[in-house]
Design an enzyme around this catalytic site. Structure first.
Site, PDB file in Angstrom:
ATOM      1  N   THR A  14      15.529 -14.891  26.910  1.00 17.74           N
ATOM      2  CA  THR A  14      16.861 -15.234  27.427  1.00 17.74           C
ATOM      3  C   THR A  14      17.780 -15.786  26.340  1.00 17.74           C
ATOM      4  O   THR A  14      18.970 -15.951  26.558  1.00 17.74           O
ATOM      5  CB  THR A  14      16.757 -16.295  28.548  1.00 17.74           C
ATOM      6  N   GLY A  15      17.235 -16.051  25.159  1.00 19.47           N
ATOM      7  CA  GLY A  15      18.063 -16.565  24.070  1.00 19.47           C
ATOM      8  C   GLY A  15      18.897 -15.456  23.454  1.00 19.47           C
ATOM      9  O   GLY A  15      18.713 -14.272  23.753  1.00 19.47           O
ATOM     10  N   ARG A  42       9.681 -23.375  33.596  1.00 28.56           N
ATOM     11  CA  ARG A  42      11.051 -23.522  34.067  1.00 28.56           C
ATOM     12  C   ARG A  42      11.685 -22.182  34.423  1.00 28.56           C
ATOM     13  O   ARG A  42      12.447 -22.069  35.373  1.00 28.56           O
ATOM     14  CB  ARG A  42      11.887 -24.212  32.970  1.00 28.56           C
ATOM     15  N   SER A  43      11.375 -21.153  33.623  1.00 31.41           N
ATOM     16  CA  SER A  43      12.018 -19.856  33.833  1.00 31.41           C
ATOM     17  C   SER A  43      11.090 -18.807  34.451  1.00 31.41           C
ATOM     18  O   SER A  43      11.573 -17.765  34.903  1.00 31.41           O
ATOM     19  CB  SER A  43      12.546 -19.301  32.513  1.00 31.41           C
ATOM     20  N   ARG A 103       7.223 -18.572   7.255  1.00 33.62           N
ATOM     21  CA  ARG A 103       7.879 -17.718   6.260  1.00 33.62           C
ATOM     22  C   ARG A 103       7.380 -17.933   4.835  1.00 33.62           C
ATOM     23  O   ARG A 103       7.348 -17.004   4.043  1.00 33.62           O
ATOM     24  CB  ARG A 103       9.400 -17.944   6.297  1.00 33.62           C
ATOM     25  N   CYS A 131      18.450 -15.584   8.745  1.00 35.47           N
ATOM     26  CA  CYS A 131      19.521 -14.602   8.931  1.00 35.47           C
ATOM     27  C   CYS A 131      20.358 -14.407   7.671  1.00 35.47           C
ATOM     28  O   CYS A 131      20.627 -13.274   7.245  1.00 35.47           O
ATOM     29  CB  CYS A 131      20.418 -15.027  10.087  1.00 35.47           C
ATOM     30  N   HIS A 244      27.658 -13.234  10.094  1.00 38.57           N
ATOM     31  CA  HIS A 244      27.775 -14.093   8.914  1.00 38.57           C
ATOM     32  C   HIS A 244      28.393 -13.300   7.764  1.00 38.57           C
ATOM     33  O   HIS A 244      28.047 -12.141   7.552  1.00 38.57           O
ATOM     34  CB  HIS A 244      26.394 -14.565   8.445  1.00 38.57           C
TER      35      HIS A 244
END
Lengths: 336, 336
Positions: A14-15, A42-43, A103, A131, A244
């Site tokens: 959902t993000g 919750r979801s 990473r 990103c 960006h």
């Protein structure tokens, strides 16, 4: 892994990044046989409209996630740190993690498929880069291969989307309030973002750089396989919604002309050369948003480094090449 | 020139810079005996509310302007080119011109008073620098004096105010339209500015830089008196209303530490050191707007140049230090 009818799991569907992950898989015909969207209690049980139809959200458990072939993690680093290794262990799923948790882990490849996609074929846990790093990397890698990068200076113009949907919402609310002369609130960002510029993304390090800035240095070095690459960054949040931009100066090992750089970039995967100033064409968020390719332009001989230097400007969709697209490309590379 | 009861003329008093010129003179108690606001036939006869009371706009003529002691020009370069020399000639007025018309003219001093204000004492025509240049210069000059600047890389974050009141209006209208999902118009700027970033200010030159970018190089060299200073710039318009920010990397001749740089900047005229990241304090437009001093912060050892390099961030009000304040400071220096 078979390239047909894969069982794909998405954690964080959902993000802002999760939504794009599902869109990108669909648009690129990724061989999804079954799609499971995981969330916390919750979801869980809620339904989500996706390009694959209406999906009911499944309660996350390591056991269920391990049943997938591929699991995308588009959640926090803390969640990833705890669960990614458990999901991937043994005959678990291939995990592609969008957080910064793994990473810089020596055992985990950090992949921009245009650069080091072959690493995706053998790994069980793969990190998706920051990103800003991913967007700069697709533009810089072809230049590095052709001319050798000696020094790289980056200043960023980062959109609210870097802080997800809450960041975009706060910007819009702040702009609306500011236009009415009302107070601009700051909860997601450290200061009001609307009508402002915030030279602060992620936490400050001892050396005075932010983590966001150091990620550009640390991650680019790892992706390029050049551990001592001289690259520094100032990371700045500006009041745009998405995509960006980055102002970049490079010093090169070999002589370079703007036209030679354009010739290289015109052929580079993941790059769209947008460099016709006389037609007012240069990289801009309004054009790069929702595009897969990173726009590169304003290429000129840097005044300081002369024929061993370039100045350029890039714009890339943070939610796509900076996140969801790169993650799906990693998945594609893993089954190629 | 006597420092009492000067007759001051302002040409372009209704523009964004002209309005601030009058405010700044008043706030700094500049010795204004008589104030004449000049305009073309279109505006002559109209009244303007100022801090000096209600003023009726006078029709511009060289003859009337020559009667002033000091004339501020806050209009186009074309107007300045034609009329500034006529107003200043012989026993005419001291002309302080905000346009780029005379900035690179060998016979015309280009002044940032903190740096070369003594030149104001003898000149009859003085050029006020480009906004981005003036803002960077007050931060860079003390560092140049203390450590010697060898290389300077600038990337700018320039507000709509750089295009005057029409620019600010277009931004606000664009933001309102964008929030409603309507089309964002572009007449002042080459592309829609709201929700966008435009790496293009002023016209493109043959070398691929814009004039705005080259002004930073040309003008900084002249103001510093260092004709071969290695300085390059990428100038970028962003959707903020007022105050320009700049990301700057410098290589220095002498070794430098962030603390040594802070000590120098803390004492520098025209600079406000804002550099407490742990308290979330760094230069930002929301704080620098309507302030005279240029905020400088985010000072750290540059990763590439090591102990001979710094990375920093500045924010300065384009209409004040970048224009009106600097012009009034030049006038002050001329009578000091």
């Amino acid at each position: 892994m078979s390239a047909e009818n894969l069982h794909v799991g998405v954690i964080g569907a959902t993000g802002a990044v999760g939504v794009e992950l599902i869109n990108v898989m669909f648009d690129r015909n990724f061989p999804v046989g079954e799609l499971t969207l995981f969330a916390s209690e919750r979801s869980a049980g809620k339904t989500l409209e996706t390009k694959y139809g209406t999906k009911t959200v499944t309660l996350f458990s390591v056991e269920e996630a391990r049943k997938c072939d591929i699991v995308f993690l588009a959640v926090s680093g803390d969640f990833a740190k705890e669960y990614a290794p458990q999901i991937a262990a043994g005959d678990g799923a291939l995990v592609i993690d969008n957080s910064s948790a793994f990473r810089l882990n020596d055992d985990v490849p950090l992949i921009v498929p245009e650069i080091n996609g072959d690493l995706a074929k053998t790994a069980k846990l793969i990190a998706n880069p920051n990103c800003t790093t991913a967007i700069a990397a697709v533009a810089l890698w072809p230049l590095h291969q052709a001319f050798g990068l000696k020094k790289v200076f980056v200043s960023t113009y980062q959109a609210a989307s870097g802080a997800g949907q809450p960041g975009m919402n706060e910007l819009r609310e702040g702009l609306a309030a500011g236009l009415k002369g009302e107070e601009i609130k700051a909860e997601v960002f450290s200061h009001p973002l609307a009508f402002n510029v915030i030279p602060h993304i992620d936490t400050f390090q001892e050396n005075g750089y932010t983590r966001e800035e150091m990620k550009v240095t640390w991650e680019t070095r790892k992706i390029f396989g050049v551990p001592d690459l001289a690259i520094s960054c100032t990371a700045v949040r500006i009041p745009t919604e998405r995509t960006h931009s980055e102002s970049i100066v490079v010093e090169t090992e070999k002589p370079v002309t703007p036209q030679a750089a354009r010739d290289v970039l015109a052929k580079a995967r993941g790059v769209k050369l947008v460099d016709n100033p006389e037609k007012l064409e240069y990289p801009m968020p309004i054009n790069a948003t929702k595009q897969y390719d990173v726009e590169v332009g304003r290429i000129r001989t840097n005044l300081i480094f002369g024929d061993h230097g370039l100045e350029l400007f890039v714009a890339g969709d943070q939610l796509l090449k900076g996140a969801a697209l790169n993650a799906v490309q990693i998945a594609e590379a893993s089954i190629a």
